[in-house]
Design an enzyme around this catalytic site. Structure first.
Site, mmCIF file in Angstrom:
data_model
loop_
_atom_site.group_PDB
_atom_site.id
_atom_site.type_symbol
_atom_site.label_atom_id
_atom_site.label_comp_id
_atom_site.label_asym_id
_atom_site.label_seq_id
_atom_site.Cartn_x
_atom_site.Cartn_y
_atom_site.Cartn_z
ATOM 1 C CG ASP A 81 38.008 40.193 38.881
ATOM 2 O OD1 ASP A 81 38.008 39.515 39.926
ATOM 3 O OD2 ASP A 81 37.804 41.426 38.847
ATOM 4 C CE LYS B 147 34.482 41.041 38.829
ATOM 5 N NZ LYS B 147 34.166 42.430 39.197
ATOM 6 C CD GLU C 36 40.718 41.897 40.502
ATOM 7 O OE1 GLU C 36 39.783 42.254 41.234
ATOM 8 O OE2 GLU C 36 40.771 42.178 39.288
ATOM 9 N NE ARG D 172 41.292 48.659 44.158
ATOM 10 C CZ ARG D 172 40.212 49.387 44.411
ATOM 11 N NH1 ARG D 172 40.157 50.124 45.509
ATOM 12 N NH2 ARG D 172 39.190 49.387 43.583
HETATM 13 N N1 BES Z 1 37.802 44.084 36.942
HETATM 14 C C1 BES Z 1 36.948 44.812 37.813
HETATM 15 C C2 BES Z 1 36.491 46.148 37.227
HETATM 16 C C3 BES Z 1 35.612 46.088 36.007
HETATM 17 C C4 BES Z 1 34.253 46.241 36.135
HETATM 18 C C5 BES Z 1 36.157 45.955 34.756
HETATM 19 C C6 BES Z 1 33.445 46.228 35.017
HETATM 20 C C7 BES Z 1 35.360 45.924 33.641
HETATM 21 C C8 BES Z 1 34.004 46.074 33.753
HETATM 22 C C9 BES Z 1 37.677 45.103 39.128
HETATM 23 O O1 BES Z 1 38.594 44.142 39.527
HETATM 24 C C10 BES Z 1 36.634 45.168 40.176
HETATM 25 O O2 BES Z 1 36.024 44.168 40.436
HETATM 26 N N2 BES Z 1 36.452 46.345 40.767
HETATM 27 C C11 BES Z 1 35.487 46.523 41.769
HETATM 28 C C12 BES Z 1 36.090 47.391 42.840
HETATM 29 C C13 BES Z 1 35.274 47.447 44.101
HETATM 30 C C14 BES Z 1 35.265 46.103 44.794
HETATM 31 C C15 BES Z 1 35.857 48.501 45.006
HETATM 32 C C16 BES Z 1 34.276 47.214 41.142
HETATM 33 O O3 BES Z 1 34.445 48.029 40.253
HETATM 34 O O4 BES Z 1 33.163 46.903 41.557
HETATM 35 ZN ZN ZN Z 2 39.436 43.021 38.048
HETATM 36 MN MN MN Z 3 37.707 42.575 40.638
#
Ligand code: BES
Ligand code: ZN
Ligand code: MN
Length: 492
Positions: free
Chosen positions: A267, A274, A346, A348
């Site tokens: 991701d 990120k 992504e 969801r």
């Molecule tokens: N895979 C991440 C969530 C995650 C964060 C997993 C830290 C493990 C450790 C997920 O796809 C994500 O990026 N979520 C975002 C959602 C936001 C854009 C609403 C997040 O948590 O920042």
């Molecule tokens: Zn993710």
């Molecule tokens: Mn993500």
């Protein structure tokens, strides 16, 4: 590896290592007392001098000792016996065992303070022993020429009554090895484990445990009109896959539970990229899928009398000329149109299409597992799984199972008032809500795709991964939730 229980006094067991778990009681009883008598009261004296206090996971290496047949002796604290639950016991066992496998082919024996029997049955002690003997040596150093730790050659649990522990030992070893499968997949990197190679691993495991396995390729996913999942996949050169595994251990008219796993093999965040510090561990964003695979392999190997289907949504979230953009509107498999406000939300989108596919397969209940939100880690910390449900019955089953495995779960709100937060001006919904309550809006988004099927969403973003090591586990994949989800099917 042979894992057995023995009535032989601990000091007479011939092994490379003897690990003794002791409580902080002022007076030893039973077999620990016998052992300390042989040692001339060394353990008691060390406690009295306050050089060792028998606090949980505290290790006292005594190595070679006259009168003890085992080459090396290691004492591990478990704190007060009355407070020692199965989590404390598992960690204590691991804290000891992980000191004994730095060389290949070691044999180990273990003696556990009988005080724990008020809390934990002998068969659960035996199961936990076999589990930790198998899973304890497996670390994150999967690409090193020389591994730091090695599988044990032989393991013996010293008991006052070996009664009926054989099955518990078998079960523990099966669950421990399922945990190893999960840790290995999570620890392997995204240039090694991507949708096609993950699917191939799943097929191999399915064959080993005689589970039916179907792999849906990108053409099939397009025919299924999985526009949400395919939008995420578009930025990557690695084509997406869905893997469906089915195990039928019960009659065809019995309940079928589905476990759906988020398998984002990397991701990057996509165009909502990120920062490096957050991206570094995103090879582990497939932990939900890995966990689901581990659970079905254990359930099938244990031949449990249940029907279980597993759906793995395998996708890589990357950036390229064909990647999905912010502002795009995509159409999910169930017809819902989704405006993309953040390409990093992504998971969801992947789950939306896999959930609707499972629902249309006619499953009776769905548990999804996903490293879905950082917000869940902010809310609950790194060790607790967030539980979001539309069915109290199903979340109760998870809570009850967790009581006997010592894993941490906590219920999260699902109030209706969150729903408007996902409204879009141009589409049926958008893929993110406002900043606050982000773990909940993610769950509310998923809820749109499960119709009225009883469903629980488990956000494992925290517990599936350890940033640093502890006495009981290496940094990296933790295989969290495997034990609890297997337990659900055992207590049917
Ligand atoms: N895979 C991440 C969530 C995650 C964060 C997993 C830290 C493990 C450790 C997920 O796809 C994500 O990026 N979520 C975002 C959602 C936001 C854009 C609403 C997040 O948590 O920042
Ligand atoms: Zn993710
Ligand atoms: Mn993500």
């Amino acid at each position: 590896m042979a894992i057995t229980a023995s009535l032989i006094p601990a000091h007479e067991v011939d092994a490379d290592w003897l690990v003794v778990l002791v409580s902080d009681t002022p007076e030893f009883q039973g077999r620990i007392r016998d052992l300390d008598d042989v040692l001339g009261g060394t353990i008691r004296a060390t406690i009295e001098q306050e050089d060792f206090e028998a606090t949980p996971n505290e290790v006292l290496p005594l190595y070679q000792r006259a009168g003890v047949a085992a080459t090396n002796l290691i004492v591990v604290g478990i704190g007060a016996a009355a407070d020692c639950d199965v989590r404390c016991l598992r960690h204590g066992m691991l804290a000891g065992l992980r000191n004994c496998c730095m060389k290949a082919e070691q044999s180990v024996a273990m003696l556990v303070d009988e005080g724990v029997s008020e809390q934990i049955s002998t068969s659960l002690v035996a199961e936990t022993f076999a589990d930790t003997v198998v899973s304890g040596p497996v670390d994150a150093d999967v690409y090193k020429a020389e591994l730091k730790r090695h599988p044990f050659a032989d393991a013996t649990l010293c008991l006052a009554d070996t009664g009926d522990v054989e099955q518990a030992l078998d079960t523990g070893a099966i669950v421990g090895s399922a945990c190893n499968v999960v840790k290995d997949l999570v620890n392997r990197t995204a240039n090694d484990i991507y949708p096609q190679t993950f699917a191939a691993c799943a097929a191999e495991i399915a064959e080993d445990c005689e589970v039916e396995c179907v792999i849906l390729d990108e053409t099939h996913l397009a025919a299924e009109k999985m526009g949400a999942l395919l939008a995420v996949a578009r930025g990557s050169e690695k084509p997406p896959r869905i893997v469906k595994l089915s195990y039928r251990g019960a009659d065809s008219d019995a309940e079928t539970v589905a476990i759906v796993g988020k398998g984002v093999t990397f991701d990057s965040g996509g165009y909502s990229i990120k920062p490096s510090d957050s991206m570094i561990s995103m090879k582990a964003d497939m932990a939900g899928a890995a966990t689901a695979l581990g659970v079905i392999s254990a359930v099938a190997t244990l031949k449990l009398p249940v029907n279980l289907s597993v759906y793995l949504g395998l996708v890589e979230n990357m950036i390229s000329g064909s990647a999905y953009r912010l502002g795009d509107v995509v159409t999910a498999r169930n017809g819902t149109t989704i405006e993309i406000h953040n390409t990093d939300a992504e998971g969801r989108l992947v789950l939306a299409d896999v959930l609707s596919y499972a629902v249309d397969d006619g499953v009776d209940a769905i548990i999804d597992l996903a490293t879905l939100t950082g917000a869940c880690v902010v809310a609950l910390g790194e060790d607790i799984t967030g539980v979001f449900a539309n069915s109290e019955n199903l979340s109760d089953r998870i809570r009850n199972a967790a009581d006997s495995t010592g894993e941490f779960f906590w219920p999260m709100p699902m109030h209706k008032h969150f729903e408007p937060q996902l409204k879009s001006h141009v589409a049926d919904c958008k893929n993110v809500g406002p900043r606050w309550g982000g773990a909940v809006t993610a769950a509310k988004f998923l809820e749109k795709f499960v119709k009225d099927t009883p469903w629980v969403h488990l956000d494992i973003a925290g517990p599936s991964w350890a940033d640093s090591g502890t006495a009981w586990q290496d940094c990296g994949g933790t295989a969290s939730c495997v034990r609890t989800l297997v337990e659900i099917f055992r207590s049917e």
